[in-house]
Design a protein around this motif. Sequence first.
Motif, PDB file in Angstrom:
ATOM      1  N   VAL A 150       0.892  -1.138   0.060  1.00 62.55           N
ATOM      2  CA  VAL A 150       0.001   0.017  -0.048  1.00 62.55           C
ATOM      3  C   VAL A 150       0.876   1.288  -0.201  1.00 62.55           C
ATOM      4  CG1 VAL A 150      -1.792   1.368   1.358  1.00 62.55           C
ATOM      5  CG2 VAL A 150      -1.707  -1.180   1.326  1.00 62.55           C
ATOM      6  N   VAL A 194      -1.784  -1.135  -4.269  1.00 64.85           N
ATOM      7  CA  VAL A 194      -3.152  -0.424  -3.561  1.00 64.85           C
ATOM      8  C   VAL A 194      -2.336   0.955  -3.292  1.00 64.85           C
ATOM      9  CG1 VAL A 194      -4.879   0.024  -1.938  1.00 64.85           C
ATOM     10  CG2 VAL A 194      -4.316  -2.519  -2.526  1.00 64.85           C
ATOM     11  N   GLY A 233      -9.551  -1.640  -1.071  1.00 69.82           N
ATOM     12  CA  GLY A 233      -8.567  -2.014  -1.959  1.00 69.82           C
ATOM     13  C   GLY A 233      -7.827  -3.169  -1.714  1.00 69.82           C
ATOM     14  N   LEU A 247      -7.690  -6.632  -4.199  1.00 65.80           N
ATOM     15  CA  LEU A 247      -6.557  -7.260  -4.468  1.00 65.80           C
ATOM     16  C   LEU A 247      -6.635  -8.768  -4.154  1.00 65.80           C
ATOM     17  CD1 LEU A 247      -3.548  -7.253  -5.334  1.00 65.80           C
ATOM     18  CD2 LEU A 247      -2.861  -6.630  -2.929  1.00 65.80           C
ATOM     19  N   GLY A 260      -3.714  -4.482  -8.509  1.00 66.03           N
ATOM     20  CA  GLY A 260      -4.019  -3.281  -7.754  1.00 66.03           C
ATOM     21  C   GLY A 260      -4.639  -2.197  -8.353  1.00 66.03           C
TER      22      GLY A 260
END
Length: 430
Positions: free
Chosen positions: A96, A124, A188, A192, A198
Amino acid sequence: MTGHGAMSDGVLDGIKVVEFAQNVAVPHCGRMLAGMGADVVKVEPPGGDAMRTLAPVGSEGRGYVVMNPGKRSIAVDLSSPEAATVVDNLLAWADVVLVAFKLPDLERFGLDWEHAQTVNPRLVYLVHTALGPEGPDADQGGYDVLVQGRSGIGWIMNRSGGSAPQPTRPAVSDLGSGFVSTFAVLAGLRHLDQTGEGQRIDTSLLGTAMSLGSPMLATFAPDAEPLAELDEEIGLLRSAGMDFDAQRAQYDERVSPSGGAFRLYFRHYQTADSLISVAGLSRGLYAKFHEVTGVAPPTTANAKDPAFQDTVDAAEDVFLTRTTSEWVQALQAAGYPCGPYNMPHEALRDPQVVANDYVVELDHPSVGSHVISGMPLRMEKARCEIRGPSPSMAEHTAEVMGEIGLDGSAVEALLANGTIVDGNTPQQSD
């Protein structure tokens, strides 16, 4: 922390987060993710997050300490040509990435989504802006107070300030954006898991403020004529030099038909020794209010009628006859929602706050022992807690550089040319 039975690791243990952000909104998101177990690496400029210098205690800013517990800190000069190597390695390492820059700066620093997804298509990637990614002002920066004004929620909640209102604190759009960004990241990560893909996620202060304004930020067909009349009336008040209080009073009269309930049943009252908050918005609760206080119900529901104000005055007078503790006991016994009106430092020691771990005591090498807000949620099967104090400036630069794949010679070169700063290395004076 109080014990709640056996728990596993946090639900985000093993998730690697890189935070390119300062101040409050996105750091609040990083704070939440860290509390759920994520490894949050905060990327600061060589001079540190701006919050480090605000209202210092010891050698650390109070705001920084509060907003960044449980994270690691590295320092990178993103304007350095050599920073691209560090940025790309961070993008490849992370699950992330949280970015809070003005949109034109993203490409300049190699942090735009078009580039990031080529480095790590499973990333993400959350980008947070002041005013949203589209529209005439998308490239503009900004802070909470600007969207209080632009969104309309400031008109509703800002304090009186005479000719102009005072901004509301705490920064509700900043902190709210932290929560919005947190659940956006979780969504997110869920996507995933489902697809292996992503994606870019956008959040903004303005979007948060508009959501916080629900349901008051809404219009319906019957509103058109009254709102046109309101615009005309407010325009006349402004032309006459009338202050903000007069303008908002006119707004409330036009737009808040249920305002009487808020003036009587859903408000704060002065008591014999302090203040109390009461909050009941149903007919059954109204009856309990009058039963406990002994104040006769209003003879009219029209808040503009002087008779209604007489009831409000009677309620204000009767609350002055007993202490807050006495009123809380009496109202709670009847089932009427109420509670003390705490000053901030009183809230930190409120038994209800403490019992639910909504505050936590930490120890910091510079700040020492301190109490800050804890996590606002609890999970039965997983750890969800503030896991340590805020990091010292660039405390983890060297260790993170190794984790993202840069060898010792590369790190030494980056340190030598000032691209990165290691807080554990004494700085040489010129």
